[in-house]
Enzyme design. Sequence first.
Site, PDB file in Angstrom:
ATOM      1  N   SER A 122       0.804  -1.143   0.238  1.00  0.00           N
ATOM      2  CA  SER A 122      -0.069   0.083   0.145  1.00  0.00           C
ATOM      3  C   SER A 122       0.873   1.271   0.014  1.00  0.00           C
ATOM      4  CB  SER A 122      -0.872   0.074   1.026  1.00  0.00           C
ATOM      5  OG  SER A 122      -1.236   1.188   1.722  1.00  0.00           O
ATOM      6  N   TYR A 174      -0.343   0.196  10.450  1.00  0.00           N
ATOM      7  CA  TYR A 174      -0.751  -0.407   9.063  1.00  0.00           C
ATOM      8  C   TYR A 174       0.422  -0.363   7.928  1.00  0.00           C
ATOM      9  CZ  TYR A 174      -3.252  -1.372   4.718  1.00  0.00           C
ATOM     10  OH  TYR A 174      -3.357  -1.807   3.467  1.00  0.00           O
ATOM     11  N   LYS A 178       2.798  -3.162   6.613  1.00  0.00           N
ATOM     12  CA  LYS A 178       2.908  -3.508   4.981  1.00  0.00           C
ATOM     13  C   LYS A 178       4.539  -3.281   4.531  1.00  0.00           C
ATOM     14  CE  LYS A 178      -1.115  -4.451   3.566  1.00  0.00           C
ATOM     15  NZ  LYS A 178      -1.259  -5.840   2.837  1.00  0.00           N
TER      16      LYS A 178
END
Lengths: 328, 328
Positions: free
Chosen positions: B127, B151, B155
């Site tokens: 992402s 997050y 990732k």
Amino acid sequence: MHVLIIGAAGMIGRKFAENIVRNPFENGARVSALTLADVVAPTVPSGFSGPATTLTVDLTQTGAAENLLSGRPDIIFHLAAIVSGEAEADFEKGYRVNFDGTRALFETIRHANQQEGWRPRVVYASSNAVYGGDFPDVIPDDYILTPQTSYGTQKAIGELLLADYTRRGFFDGIGLRLPTICVRPGKPNRAASGFFSGIIREPLVGLDAVLPVPDSTRHWMTSPRSAVQFLRHAAILDPARVGDRPNLTMPALSVTVGEQIEALRSVAGEKAVAHIRREPDPVIARIVAGWARAFDPQRALALGFVAETNFEDIIRAHIDDELGGHIA
Amino acid sequence: MHVLIIGAAGMIGRKFAENIVRNPFENGARVSALTLADVVAPTVPSGFSGPATTLTVDLTQTGAAENLLSGRPDIIFHLAAIVSGEAEADFEKGYRVNFDGTRALFETIRHANQQEGWRPRVVYASSNAVYGGDFPDVIPDDYILTPQTSYGTQKAIGELLLADYTRRGFFDGIGLRLPTICVRPGKPNRAASGFFSGIIREPLVGLDAVLPVPDSTRHWMTSPRSAVQFLRHAAILDPARVGDRPNLTMPALSVTVGEQIEALRSVAGEKAVAHIRREPDPVIARIVAGWARAFDPQRALALGFVAETNFEDIIRAHIDDELGGHIA
């Protein structure tokens, strides 16, 4: 100030422990208690009169991190790691120690932080091995980390965890991407980088040293003395000045092997230089060709980290610190 | 070709599964067997006549990865993740799913690779949340990953593991840094990015939509159709062309909210635009201000990844794919 050093039996760990028990930090703080941990028994520096604990411990064992942190130190220096060559040779051991061990340490701090509000400073030894692949001659602070070894991958993951745990407020982390340390004291070892130190250290005591790469080989290095100073400076740095990127490339000297040899000639004469035997090794030359040659560590310089700016000073630091000021 | 999709019940997972059972890959390969996995029951696309397995499974459970991989698929699409907001709200759950789950998957493949020589392709959904902090207006491919969310950290760690496992030869990995998907079909949700889709999707069916940020807000987005095409292209890419940096920033369109609205006006008229209600929300504006606005994804473009170059096309793709070609 209660200081915990994990990896205290290593070369930098020992020098750092000896240094900080003798000299107060630059903000005036003194070491009031010392916990030294490593997988082999660490030694308490002579002359330290405060409470000292030594622990022979493997961070990957259940409960090891809890045990290590039970004294709730104010500052934790995490210098422990499986080195590059071993992490490449033993995939599982490298990830277990460098990745799971680091995470276990960080997680144990997080739990204590959430339960008690304890929020120590954590100084994490990263490495320039986080860089790899097709990088520029001089790598800027905002260059992508694409390690080409498992060790570099593990260090880069540690950096990401350190930054996230710091952002969350679980601890106050600073990561230092350490350069190659030169002149590394002790016996020659089998590390691919060993010759950078060997071609200085051995001739200074009248022994031969093998040079496996061309004189044009450029590398990024600093003295053990500077590495100790980086750790000292990281201990007292104002987090507000560090900002939201707590991992920093340390300053060092970008120097060719030929320049190393010229500096040796200038400090110790032709007699020393004559001990260098050129024995090209294509395997070592290929490994070394993949390593970073120079950085532009603007952030660390702006934050007050300093390193040698000429290789003669690096040689003289070795002569002063390891040879009692005398050349053989 | 046996295809495994982890996260097959998600929006992109469903669209991708439907797409690949209907259309052979660009190299002529067809889906011969399909395994669909998610934490909620996935649906086998209608019309698929080959063997299909659906698994309701949580990657973080012991044995889950072994179960998932027991059919030894040729390609694994790993799209499963706890989303950004939830990973920030629940630290432990985010790390458990996005970090431990991904590692369990990679480790299980590694063990099978070392025992049997099985070496699947792994396409990993990363992402743009891996970027954070003080980045330039247009982020180049070699810019450092300093995520400012848990997050994004998870990732970025997944990217590092993917690169190391690929370098080691355990599998053949490609990581795709996906842009924000717009127009996201379905109901409005509470994601901070939701309005980028909402201000198009809702007016097109005659409903009001709230715009919480200024018209000057710039963001990086592409259609669900392009995202599906990225995954298709990653499935057949020659690893030799990808080189030693297997994580790629996907192309997309850098567009302001004002430009989105002008495109809506041009495609659907003033009546649609009138459904946009400006209700500034400083909290959302502050979150969005921390997101990347544009990239220069030269590597992905050179490897043949393509995305929309104007926002009208993104709106028309939504009208075609979700509204049967008709505007209310």
